[in-house]
Motif scaffolding. Structure first.
Motif, short mmCIF file in Angstrom:
data_model
loop_
_atom_site.label_atom_id
_atom_site.label_comp_id
_atom_site.label_asym_id
_atom_site.label_seq_id
_atom_site.Cartn_x
_atom_site.Cartn_y
_atom_site.Cartn_z
N GLN A 1 9.95 2.67 0.54
CA GLN A 1 8.73 1.96 0.20
C GLN A 1 7.49 2.73 0.67
O GLN A 1 6.51 2.84 -0.05
CB GLN A 1 8.73 0.56 0.81
N GLU A 2 7.55 3.23 1.89
CA GLU A 2 6.41 3.96 2.44
C GLU A 2 6.05 5.17 1.58
O GLU A 2 4.86 5.46 1.34
CB GLU A 2 6.70 4.39 3.88
N LYS A 3 7.06 5.89 1.12
CA LYS A 3 6.80 7.07 0.28
C LYS A 3 6.17 6.68 -1.05
O LYS A 3 5.22 7.31 -1.53
CB LYS A 3 8.11 7.83 0.04
N LEU A 4 6.68 5.60 -1.65
CA LEU A 4 6.15 5.15 -2.94
C LEU A 4 4.73 4.64 -2.78
O LEU A 4 3.84 4.96 -3.59
CB LEU A 4 7.05 4.07 -3.52
N PHE A 5 4.49 3.85 -1.76
CA PHE A 5 3.17 3.27 -1.55
C PHE A 5 2.13 4.35 -1.23
O PHE A 5 0.96 4.24 -1.63
CB PHE A 5 3.21 2.24 -0.43
N SER A 6 2.55 5.38 -0.51
CA SER A 6 1.62 6.47 -0.18
C SER A 6 1.10 7.15 -1.44
O SER A 6 -0.08 7.51 -1.54
CB SER A 6 2.31 7.49 0.72
#
Length: 498
Positions: free
Chosen positions: A338-343
């Motif tokens: 999720q963190e990678k996608l949201f970034s």
């Protein structure tokens, strides 16, 4: 409805992977959720469509494993076309489009771009469809069974002890016509009024979800107690015009402001006593409107967030996975993805470039799986990219509700359920109270209801799987709390609720 849609955007990434770690190959069932927005062959008449209308449950049998609890709801829109919505609650997936062709004895649905289709035949009673589901080179037996009507004992029944009027009004700036229902007490006196604001997703005026109509029930209860209530189809949904898919939270806030203007000009309404009741994402929008309008006299939040969409998604996804018994390592993997996608969404303003970067991240993720599983997962991920790259999601991800909350000085009631796994009461209620205190608000109250879930049903665990299984639509205590709070502050012709 509400933030369910956004949780579901990311649950598949972890659920499928976890199942693979445990060697439970249930991912085939997920493909059945491509049954949402079905089109209909034009040669069918209204009369012979009727047997397909209702709720269908599918069971996909593969390698000795049966996965059920896939709900397909089929209705007709205002142009007499079939509309279907599908929920696979165990896997948190919904809203995936499919073309549907119906004949007298058979049903076919397909998504050509994703390489999947189903061919089946009805039984003699037309309450069961049996056929074969194809996904690329795989095929499996699929059965759809029609379910009897869900029991919803609280749903109001006519005749009503108040006046009901179907209305329309304009958001002139957006050139959108909003359609809804206005319910008015039978009195000559001007009454306080509330506008109900639904949560995320293409919600109708009743905020219909899993056979429940919470806004219908809430409007009925409040109107019986002397309060005018306006509930509205979201733009681009049901009888309202406009484009839902391209709208952001700011657009929905503008629609709400248009509703306030409409209520101000109704002869039944005390224009100094107009309030907003927002559920879930609606609880994010209500303070946005009130912080910029002097016409809003009070606010009630039902599971409204006080944190950014990004923080909310991290929290709710972890809470739901933990409730499912998912281990820490798998939950950490989910958070990392999720963190990678949201970034990417936060750092890249150009949706076209963002799409390329999102695909790179997901492709690296997919490379960890065997080829036969990788192709199946890729089908699912394709549907997620557009969702998280949308205008709505981009705004939701970074907007901080505390910006508006810190400006609210009008009477304010914040409600949440102890078992809410989507908007945590422990995380959000204290932050709401802190923001209102900073605003020097002299009349605010926060309440956590024990054993109540995100939909404000009395529940056992708070899990999404329970929503449709619980017969109660809204807790009677919640209904009474809302009504009493309004009546204590504003003059209303109170009547014992029936």
């Amino acid at each position: 409805m509400e933030f369910i849609e956004i949780i579901c955007s990311f649950l598949p990434f972890s659920v499928i992977r976890i199942n693979m770690f445990r060697k439970v190959f249930l991912y085939f069932a997920i493909f059945q959720s491509f049954l949402l927005a079905a089109s209909f062959s034009e040669d069918q008449t209204a009369e012979n469509k009727n047997f397909i209308l209702g709720t269908w449950i599918s069971s996909l049998e593969t390698q000795g494993t049966k996965t059920s609890n896939l709900d397909l709801v089929v209705t007709l829109d205002e142009k007499n076309r079939l509309i279907s919505r599908c929920s696979l609650k165990e896997h948190g997936i919904k809203d995936l489009p499919l073309d549907l062709v119906l004949t007298k004895n058979s049903l076919r649905f397909e998504n050509e771009s994703l390489g999947l289709h189903f061919d089946g035949c009805f039984n003699e009673l037309k309450n069961e469809i049996t056929g074969t589901f194809y996904q690329n080179e795989n095929n499996h037996t699929l059965t759809l069974k029609k379910r009897s009507k869900l029991f919803r004992p609280q749903e109001p029944k006519a005749p009503y002890p108040y006046r009901v009027e179907n209305i329309q009004y304009e958001n002139t700036f957006a050139k959108v016509t909003l359609a809804g229902t206005l319910t008015c007490p039978l009195t000559d006196k001007k009454c306080p009024a509330v506008l109900l604001i639904a949560g995320s997703g293409p919600n109708d005026r009743d905020e219909t979800v899993f056979g429940h109509k919470p806004f219908f029930l809430l409007a009925d209860y409040l109107t019986r107690n002397g309060i005018v209530v306006l509930r509205v189809d979201k733009r681009g949904v049901a009888s309202s015009t406009g484009h839902y898919e391209s709208a952001t939270g700011l657009d929905f806030a503008d629609d709400v402001q248009a509703g306030v203007e409409y209520l101000k000009n109704r002869s039944e309404v005390n224009s100094k006593q107009i309030g907003l009741i927002g559920h879930s994402e609606g609880g994010l929008i209500a303070p946005m409107v009130a912080s910029k309008s002097k016409d809003v006299a009070f606010i009630i939040l039902m599971a409204g967030p006080a944190i950014t969409g990004e923080e909310l998604l991290y929290e709710q996804t972890q809470a739901i996975l933990q409730a499912k018994g998912v281990g820490l390592s798998e939950r950490e993997m989910q958070r990392n993805l999720q963190e990678k996608l949201f970034s990417i969404i936060k750092e890249e303003d150009d949706p076209r470039i963002a799409e390329i970067e999102l695909r790179k991240v997901l492709e690296r993720y997919l490379n960890e799986f065997p080829n036969e599983k990788r192709n199946a997962l890729r089908v699912i991920y394709e549907t997620q990219i557009d969702r998280i790259n949308s205008n709505w999601f981009r705004y939701f991800l970074t907007y901080d509700p505390k910006t508006a909350l810190k400006q609210i000085k009008i009477p304010f009631l914040a409600l949440n359920g102890e078992l809410d796994l989507q908007v945590s009461s422990k995380q959000n209620l204290p932050l709401i109270a802190k923001a209102l205190k900073k605003a020097c608000n002299k009349d605010y109250q926060v309440i956590e209801f024990p054993k109540v879930n995100h939909l404000f049903q009395t529940a056992l665990t708070g899990s999404i799987e329970e929503y449709s299984q619980i017969e109660e639509t809204l807790s009677p205590l919640v209904l009474k709390t809302i009504s009493d709070w309004i009546c204590e502050r504003f003059k209303a012709s109170s009547e014992t609720s029936k």
